[in-house]
Motif scaffolding. Sequence first.
Motif, PDB file in Angstrom:
ATOM      1  N   ILE A 120      -6.088  -5.760   6.342  1.00 12.35           N
ATOM      2  CA  ILE A 120      -4.989  -6.152   6.829  1.00 12.35           C
ATOM      3  C   ILE A 120      -3.809  -5.611   5.904  1.00 12.35           C
ATOM      4  O   ILE A 120      -2.911  -4.996   6.317  1.00 12.35           O
ATOM      5  CB  ILE A 120      -4.993  -7.767   7.048  1.00 12.35           C
ATOM      6  CG1 ILE A 120      -5.847  -8.198   8.148  1.00 12.35           C
ATOM      7  CG2 ILE A 120      -3.404  -8.119   7.218  1.00 12.35           C
ATOM      8  CD1 ILE A 120      -6.002  -9.637   8.232  1.00 12.35           C
ATOM      9  N   LEU A 121      -3.740  -5.770   4.580  1.00 11.59           N
ATOM     10  CA  LEU A 121      -3.037  -5.422   3.628  1.00 11.59           C
ATOM     11  C   LEU A 121      -2.642  -4.112   3.788  1.00 11.59           C
ATOM     12  O   LEU A 121      -1.651  -3.545   3.891  1.00 11.59           O
ATOM     13  CB  LEU A 121      -3.524  -6.065   2.076  1.00 11.59           C
ATOM     14  CG  LEU A 121      -3.054  -7.392   2.126  1.00 11.59           C
ATOM     15  CD1 LEU A 121      -3.349  -7.611   0.553  1.00 11.59           C
ATOM     16  CD2 LEU A 121      -1.655  -7.634   2.091  1.00 11.59           C
ATOM     17  N   LEU A 122      -3.827  -3.056   3.948  1.00  5.15           N
ATOM     18  CA  LEU A 122      -3.833  -1.673   3.781  1.00  5.15           C
ATOM     19  C   LEU A 122      -3.097  -1.353   5.224  1.00  5.15           C
ATOM     20  O   LEU A 122      -2.397  -0.253   5.256  1.00  5.15           O
ATOM     21  CB  LEU A 122      -5.248  -1.107   3.780  1.00  5.15           C
ATOM     22  CG  LEU A 122      -5.680  -1.238   2.455  1.00  5.15           C
ATOM     23  CD1 LEU A 122      -7.181  -0.431   2.192  1.00  5.15           C
ATOM     24  CD2 LEU A 122      -4.761  -0.385   1.392  1.00  5.15           C
ATOM     25  N   SER A 123      -3.564  -1.797   6.378  1.00  3.36           N
ATOM     26  CA  SER A 123      -2.978  -1.658   7.501  1.00  3.36           C
ATOM     27  C   SER A 123      -1.383  -1.748   7.516  1.00  3.36           C
ATOM     28  O   SER A 123      -0.720  -0.910   8.022  1.00  3.36           O
ATOM     29  CB  SER A 123      -3.133  -2.586   8.521  1.00  3.36           C
ATOM     30  OG  SER A 123      -4.586  -2.180   8.716  1.00  3.36           O
ATOM     31  N   VAL A 124      -0.827  -2.960   6.865  1.00  2.00           N
ATOM     32  CA  VAL A 124       0.665  -3.141   6.724  1.00  2.00           C
ATOM     33  C   VAL A 124       1.246  -1.973   5.935  1.00  2.00           C
ATOM     34  O   VAL A 124       2.254  -1.557   6.283  1.00  2.00           O
ATOM     35  CB  VAL A 124       0.951  -4.415   6.159  1.00  2.00           C
ATOM     36  CG1 VAL A 124       2.570  -4.538   5.898  1.00  2.00           C
ATOM     37  CG2 VAL A 124       0.269  -5.570   7.286  1.00  2.00           C
ATOM     38  N   VAL A 125       0.670  -1.620   4.689  1.00  2.00           N
ATOM     39  CA  VAL A 125       1.187  -0.977   3.968  1.00  2.00           C
ATOM     40  C   VAL A 125       1.125   0.487   4.277  1.00  2.00           C
ATOM     41  O   VAL A 125       2.299   1.391   4.103  1.00  2.00           O
ATOM     42  CB  VAL A 125       0.423  -0.734   2.508  1.00  2.00           C
ATOM     43  CG1 VAL A 125       0.659   0.404   1.429  1.00  2.00           C
ATOM     44  CG2 VAL A 125       0.437  -2.078   1.678  1.00  2.00           C
ATOM     45  N   VAL A 126       0.108   1.043   5.012  1.00  2.00           N
ATOM     46  CA  VAL A 126       0.200   2.361   5.405  1.00  2.00           C
ATOM     47  C   VAL A 126       1.003   2.647   6.732  1.00  2.00           C
ATOM     48  O   VAL A 126       1.513   3.625   6.907  1.00  2.00           O
ATOM     49  CB  VAL A 126      -1.193   2.734   5.705  1.00  2.00           C
ATOM     50  CG1 VAL A 126      -1.409   4.047   6.669  1.00  2.00           C
ATOM     51  CG2 VAL A 126      -2.178   2.760   4.473  1.00  2.00           C
ATOM     52  N   SER A 127       1.261   1.424   7.552  1.00  2.00           N
ATOM     53  CA  SER A 127       2.240   1.621   8.694  1.00  2.00           C
ATOM     54  C   SER A 127       3.587   1.708   8.092  1.00  2.00           C
ATOM     55  O   SER A 127       4.498   2.416   8.638  1.00  2.00           O
ATOM     56  CB  SER A 127       2.033   0.579   9.681  1.00  2.00           C
ATOM     57  OG  SER A 127       2.444  -0.927   8.845  1.00  2.00           O
TER      58      SER A 127
ATOM     59  N   TYR B 144      -1.682   7.036   2.811  1.00  2.00           N
ATOM     60  CA  TYR B 144      -2.989   7.076   3.789  1.00  2.00           C
ATOM     61  C   TYR B 144      -4.195   6.987   2.939  1.00  2.00           C
ATOM     62  O   TYR B 144      -5.173   6.440   3.490  1.00  2.00           O
ATOM     63  CB  TYR B 144      -3.002   8.012   4.807  1.00  2.00           C
ATOM     64  CG  TYR B 144      -3.107   9.216   4.299  1.00  2.00           C
ATOM     65  CD1 TYR B 144      -4.203   9.798   3.968  1.00  2.00           C
ATOM     66  CD2 TYR B 144      -1.845  10.276   3.911  1.00  2.00           C
ATOM     67  CE1 TYR B 144      -4.599  11.182   3.527  1.00  2.00           C
ATOM     68  CE2 TYR B 144      -1.976  11.319   3.099  1.00  2.00           C
ATOM     69  CZ  TYR B 144      -3.227  11.958   3.015  1.00  2.00           C
ATOM     70  OH  TYR B 144      -3.602  13.060   2.378  1.00  2.00           O
ATOM     71  N   PHE B 145      -4.278   7.572   1.705  1.00  2.00           N
ATOM     72  CA  PHE B 145      -5.372   7.797   1.046  1.00  2.00           C
ATOM     73  C   PHE B 145      -5.986   6.352   0.540  1.00  2.00           C
ATOM     74  O   PHE B 145      -6.989   6.346  -0.020  1.00  2.00           O
ATOM     75  CB  PHE B 145      -5.149   8.654  -0.282  1.00  2.00           C
ATOM     76  CG  PHE B 145      -4.078   8.121  -1.360  1.00  2.00           C
ATOM     77  CD1 PHE B 145      -4.348   7.384  -2.192  1.00  2.00           C
ATOM     78  CD2 PHE B 145      -2.726   8.503  -0.965  1.00  2.00           C
ATOM     79  CE1 PHE B 145      -3.235   6.852  -3.052  1.00  2.00           C
ATOM     80  CE2 PHE B 145      -1.789   7.869  -1.857  1.00  2.00           C
ATOM     81  CZ  PHE B 145      -2.145   7.159  -2.875  1.00  2.00           C
ATOM     82  N   LEU B 146      -5.086   5.448   0.559  1.00  2.00           N
ATOM     83  CA  LEU B 146      -5.601   4.035   0.219  1.00  2.00           C
ATOM     84  C   LEU B 146      -6.395   3.509   0.933  1.00  2.00           C
ATOM     85  O   LEU B 146      -7.419   2.585   0.649  1.00  2.00           O
ATOM     86  CB  LEU B 146      -4.501   3.088   0.067  1.00  2.00           C
ATOM     87  CG  LEU B 146      -3.439   3.140  -1.161  1.00  2.00           C
ATOM     88  CD1 LEU B 146      -2.189   2.141  -0.928  1.00  2.00           C
ATOM     89  CD2 LEU B 146      -3.966   3.115  -2.297  1.00  2.00           C
ATOM     90  N   SER B 147      -6.817   4.113   2.493  1.00  2.00           N
ATOM     91  CA  SER B 147      -7.826   3.681   3.127  1.00  2.00           C
ATOM     92  C   SER B 147      -9.172   3.995   2.754  1.00  2.00           C
ATOM     93  O   SER B 147     -10.301   3.592   3.032  1.00  2.00           O
ATOM     94  CB  SER B 147      -7.589   4.498   4.478  1.00  2.00           C
ATOM     95  OG  SER B 147      -7.728   5.832   4.438  1.00  2.00           O
ATOM     96  N   TYR B 148      -9.367   4.739   1.689  1.00  2.00           N
ATOM     97  CA  TYR B 148     -10.739   4.998   0.805  1.00  2.00           C
ATOM     98  C   TYR B 148     -11.263   3.986   0.211  1.00  2.00           C
ATOM     99  O   TYR B 148     -12.227   3.862   0.040  1.00  2.00           O
ATOM    100  CB  TYR B 148     -10.527   6.196  -0.242  1.00  2.00           C
ATOM    101  CG  TYR B 148     -10.233   7.560   0.672  1.00  2.00           C
ATOM    102  CD1 TYR B 148     -11.080   7.918   1.440  1.00  2.00           C
ATOM    103  CD2 TYR B 148      -9.308   8.377   0.518  1.00  2.00           C
ATOM    104  CE1 TYR B 148     -10.924   9.406   2.302  1.00  2.00           C
ATOM    105  CE2 TYR B 148      -8.994   9.470   1.096  1.00  2.00           C
ATOM    106  CZ  TYR B 148      -9.943   9.830   2.065  1.00  2.00           C
ATOM    107  OH  TYR B 148      -9.628  11.229   2.693  1.00  2.00           O
TER     108      TYR B 148
END
Length: 109
Positions: free
Chosen positions: A53-60, A66-70
């Motif tokens: 959830i946090l990564l979705s918010v940050v990347v949006s 986007y590389f944080l999705s790794y």
Amino acid sequence: MNNKTLSILSYVTIIGWIVAFVQSKDASPKSDLVTYHLKQGFGIFLFSLVVNILLSVVVSIVPSLYFLSYIGYVIFILWIFGIINAANEQKKPIPVIGQLFEGKFGFIN
């Protein structure tokens, strides 16, 4: 189901966790191994949910991150470690984050 199967099942999706939880509640001698892996499995599920959830918010907000999705791959590898520990019938925490869940989730006892 035996304790080893329930321990492994506690890591396989939230549905598998629920099945292992219900089966362990019905068992007459409570297994410390199953209880331990239920706590670890529930902990990694909550951890991955929060991180995603946090990564979705940050990347949006900042698409260049986007590389944080790794980080999802790292969580997947930790999940595999949990399954391996359950298959070997070891009460060993998941590396890095497993100790956060020890002694938590009192409703699982």
